[in-house]
Design a protein around this motif. Structure first.
Motif: not given
Length: 221
Positions: A67-84
């Motif tokens: 329950e405590e493991c969320s994808c939000a951090d990696i999604v944010k990093r990926l979106n920041g590096d590769h917004p397209h």
């Protein structure tokens, strides 16, 4: 469903759970127009792989860490590096807060674990075009997300819809696939898809998610 005219839709899968990751690879490769170009178990390896391979869509399989493991951090990093590059999250957790966190981090789509092959393929192509796509069961989360985003026009009146189009929109808002809608209404899948095309045009929307949102906003569900 619109598919690429040239080449395959190139996917990169990030999932910490081996069986789940291998299952996603096998599932997506059943479609000849999909190609898994890479996969990773760890966030850092996934970020490096996406940077190297530049896939068309990244699938982040979330939630197997508890329950405590969320994808939000990696999604944010990926979106920041590769917004397209669009990101599709697949997770056993469909709580509103969890979905909203993924959307806020930059996810383009979010699906519950257990969707069928047809639905997964359809969503992958929709997400690849940059269209926000969620399963209709997650409508409360997307309502909050879209209401917080100015500049997302939603049609304001259902008056132009025929009764059959209203029926299909109602079934769509319950999370049914085209095949399931066809079975319920005793019509062909192709007829359902034709009606959906007319619904999108009349409502000025571009995805099932936006159409389902319209149904909820206008009490057509």
């Amino acid at each position: 469903m619109k598919k690429p005219v040239k080449g395959k839709l190139r996917l990169f899968i990030i999932c910490s759970q081996l069986l789940a990751r291998e299952g996603l690879i096998l599932l997506t490769e059943q479609d000849e127009d999909l190609e898994v170009v890479g996969d990773a178990a760890e966030d850092e390896a996934g970020i490096a792989g996406v940077a190297e391979l530049h896939p068309d869509v990244v699938i982040v399989a979330d939630g197997w860490g508890g329950e405590e493991c969320s994808c939000a951090d990696i999604v944010k990093r990926l979106n920041g590096d590769h917004p397209h590059i669009p990101i599709l999250v697949i997770s056993p957790h469909i709580e509103n807060a969890r979905v909203q966190m993924a959307l806020a981090a930059g996810a383009t789509g979010y699906l519950p674990l257990g969707v069928d092959m047809d639905e997964l393929v359809r969503v992958l192509y929709t997400v690849s075009r940059g269209e926000l796509t969620l399963h209709p069961s997650m409508l409360p989360a997307i309502l909050r997300h879209i209401e917080a985003e100015p500049g997302k026009p939603i049609a304001t009146t259902p008056d132009d819809l025929t009764q059959r189009e209203r029926d299909i929109l109602s079934e769509l808002s319950q999370g049914l696939t085209d095949r399931e809608i066809a079975q319920r209404l005793f019509i062909s899948v192709r007829t359902v898809q034709s009606h959906l095309a007319h619904i999108y045009e009349k409502l000025h929307v571009h995805s099932r998610t936006e159409a389902a949102l319209f149904a909820v906003q206008h009490s057509l569900e």
